[in-house]
Design a protein around this motif. Structure first.
Motif, short mmCIF file in Angstrom:
data_model
loop_
_atom_site.label_atom_id
_atom_site.label_comp_id
_atom_site.label_asym_id
_atom_site.label_seq_id
_atom_site.Cartn_x
_atom_site.Cartn_y
_atom_site.Cartn_z
N LYS A 41 62.24 38.58 84.67
CA LYS A 41 62.36 37.93 83.26
C LYS A 41 61.89 36.60 83.47
CE LYS A 41 66.24 40.30 80.76
NZ LYS A 41 67.64 40.18 80.76
N GLU A 42 62.36 35.91 84.35
CA GLU A 42 61.98 34.42 84.31
C GLU A 42 60.50 34.13 85.12
OE1 GLU A 42 65.00 32.55 87.08
OE2 GLU A 42 66.68 32.91 85.79
N GLU A 43 60.07 35.14 85.94
CA GLU A 43 58.79 34.86 86.63
C GLU A 43 57.60 35.50 85.70
OE1 GLU A 43 58.03 32.80 88.75
OE2 GLU A 43 60.02 32.14 89.16
N LYS A 44 58.02 36.61 84.81
CA LYS A 44 57.03 37.28 83.86
C LYS A 44 56.25 38.15 84.89
CE LYS A 44 57.27 34.89 79.54
NZ LYS A 44 58.33 33.94 79.93
N ILE A 45 56.70 38.89 85.73
CA ILE A 45 56.05 39.52 87.03
C ILE A 45 55.19 40.61 86.37
CG2 ILE A 45 56.65 41.05 88.58
CD1 ILE A 45 57.36 38.45 89.49
N ASP A 46 54.16 40.61 87.12
CA ASP A 46 52.79 41.58 86.64
C ASP A 46 53.12 42.94 87.47
OD1 ASP A 46 50.96 39.91 84.92
OD2 ASP A 46 51.73 38.75 86.58
N ALA A 47 53.64 42.62 88.81
CA ALA A 47 53.50 44.06 89.60
C ALA A 47 54.88 44.11 90.42
CB ALA A 47 52.40 43.99 90.24
N ILE A 48 55.24 44.95 90.96
CA ILE A 48 56.25 45.38 91.68
C ILE A 48 55.94 46.20 93.13
CG2 ILE A 48 58.65 46.33 92.25
CD1 ILE A 48 59.21 45.98 89.36
N ILE A 49 56.20 45.61 94.26
CA ILE A 49 55.85 46.71 95.30
C ILE A 49 57.28 46.76 95.96
CG2 ILE A 49 55.27 47.06 97.66
CD1 ILE A 49 52.60 45.23 96.91
N THR A 50 57.56 48.19 96.22
CA THR A 50 59.19 48.48 96.73
C THR A 50 58.93 49.40 97.76
OG1 THR A 50 61.11 49.56 95.99
CG2 THR A 50 59.18 50.62 94.89
N ARG A 51 60.04 49.70 98.76
CA ARG A 51 60.08 50.45 99.75
C ARG A 51 61.05 51.68 99.17
NH1 ARG A 51 59.73 48.26 105.73
NH2 ARG A 51 59.43 50.34 106.16
N VAL A 52 62.24 51.19 99.46
CA VAL A 52 63.31 52.33 99.00
C VAL A 52 64.26 51.69 98.00
CG1 VAL A 52 63.39 53.08 101.23
CG2 VAL A 52 64.90 51.41 100.74
N ASP A 53 64.05 50.48 97.67
CA ASP A 53 64.80 50.15 96.47
C ASP A 53 64.47 50.83 95.08
OD1 ASP A 53 66.18 48.00 97.99
OD2 ASP A 53 64.10 47.11 98.23
N PRO A 54 65.59 51.07 94.41
CA PRO A 54 65.49 51.70 92.83
C PRO A 54 64.74 50.92 92.12
CG PRO A 54 67.59 52.11 93.68
CD PRO A 54 66.83 51.05 94.67
N ILE A 55 63.71 51.51 91.23
CA ILE A 55 63.19 50.73 89.93
C ILE A 55 63.53 51.44 88.96
CG2 ILE A 55 60.73 49.99 89.19
CD1 ILE A 55 61.57 48.81 91.92
N THR A 56 64.28 50.61 88.09
CA THR A 56 64.92 51.45 86.95
C THR A 56 64.49 50.90 85.66
OG1 THR A 56 66.56 49.41 86.65
CG2 THR A 56 67.18 51.33 88.45
N PRO A 57 64.75 51.62 84.66
CA PRO A 57 64.22 51.55 83.48
C PRO A 57 64.64 49.74 82.85
CG PRO A 57 65.05 53.50 83.21
CD PRO A 57 65.38 53.07 84.56
N ALA A 58 65.84 49.61 83.04
CA ALA A 58 66.13 48.09 82.99
C ALA A 58 65.07 47.16 83.62
CB ALA A 58 67.67 47.99 83.32
N MET A 59 64.72 47.24 84.88
CA MET A 59 63.84 46.44 85.62
C MET A 59 62.56 46.39 84.74
SD MET A 59 64.65 47.27 89.49
CE MET A 59 63.37 46.48 90.24
#
Length: 326
Positions: free
Chosen positions: A43-61
């Protein structure tokens, strides 16, 4: 023009960082692996992309940043990413197919050797002063001349089959999505899982983590295996019913197991598995070779760069043809 921003859910290899830096993409590493922390940063950084290994990427994210355009998986298992929701929101998901396949296949082969030679028991006895443990060993085997059974015969299973065949193992497998005429690896496909369990001296699981496979390997399967057989799992911990596995070993339904993945990770310190001399344990390290880390990290970074630059995506998971930013 402000820099594009990518969130690392955990710190990643320098090889990926270098690629992103060269393309003027700012990297923000999360200080912990809590969903609320991820959401705050998004939210704060207005992120454009996420890179994940095993951490869940949820709808809320995915809802937290209006700029989010791509989620890149550092690896191949997609059970931690809500791909359907990403697709509905027009968010590209990328992955690293084959990036860690050889590493996982080699690790699985190592565990096969270790469980066949009861390495944990031998090591423990030696450290306790019993140098003559070699004279009392039972249920130790050469791999050559024995049968390896694969449940799941995808990329990693086929790589393992090639290595095992070089040792003189017969390899059989069950995979409803594979056909014998298309099988390049030395695997004889069987019509059912039960046939594989009945014939194999060692069973290696290569299943994805899905609702259908969740705890799908349980007591009925252990009872179908030879009493001299062992189980190896470097796929997903949740495909095995852990309580059934423990009971099966205690009851003598199978000789032992070698596990790199667990239903709950980290494996709780009160788990009976720690005290079982018939069980080899490694902490989800099958894909942590230098080569695999480099491959997966650079492939994930490449996916981010391609999407943010509006270029064709080399490793897409979902196929989005009409995204606004392209």
């Amino acid at each position: 023009m402000s820099k594009k921003k990518v969130l690392f859910t955990v710190e990643l290899d320098q090889s990926g960082r270098d690629l992103l830096d060269q393309n003027d993409i700012e990297i923000i590493v999360s200080p912990d692996q809590k969903e609320e922390t991820f959401i705050k940063i998004l939210k704060e950084e207005k992120i454009d992309a996420i890179i994940t290994r095993v951490d869940p990427i949820t709808p809320a994210m995915m809802d937290a940043s209006p700029n989010l355009k791509v989620v890149a998986k550092h690896g191949v298992g997609l059970d931690n990413i809500d791909v359907d929701y990403a697709t509905k929101k027009g968010i590209q998901v990328t992955w690293a197919p084959g990036g860690n396949a050889n590493s996982v296949a080699e690790h699985t082969l190592m565990l096969l050797f270790m469980v066949a030679r009861r390495v944990r028991h031998v090591d423990q006895e030696l450290r306790g002063g019993n140098y003559n443990v070699r004279y009392t060993l039972k249920n130790t085997y050469e791999l050559g001349g024995h049968t390896l059974g694969l449940i799941g015969c995808g990329r990693i299973g086929q790589m393992l089959a090639e290595k095992a065949a070089c040792l003189g193992m017969k390899v059989i497998g069950y995979d409803p999505y594979q056909k014998q005429e298309n099988m390049k690896a030395p695997i004889t496909l069987k019509d059912s899982k039960e046939e594989v369990l009945k014939e194999a001296d060692f069973i290696s699981l290569h299943l994805p983590g899905t609702p259908e496979t969740h705890r799908s390997f349980g007591m009925a399967d252990f009872k179908a295996m030879k009493k001299t057989a062992s189980l190896v799992n470097c796929a997903r911990g949740e495909v095995v019913n852990t309580e059934d596995l423990i009971e099966a070993i205690k009851a003598g339904e199978i000789v032992g197991a070698a596990l790199d993945v667990f239903e709950q990770e980290p494996l709780p310190m009160d788990s009976p598995l720690y005290d079982m001399e018939e069980v080899i344990l490694t902490p989800h390290t099958a894909a942590t070779t230098r080569e695999a880390v480099y491959n997966c990290c650079t492939m994930a970074a490449t996916g981010v760069i391609e999407v943010l630059k509006g270029e064709p995506v080399s490793y897409p998971v979902n196929h989005l043809d009409n995204l606004e930013y392209r």
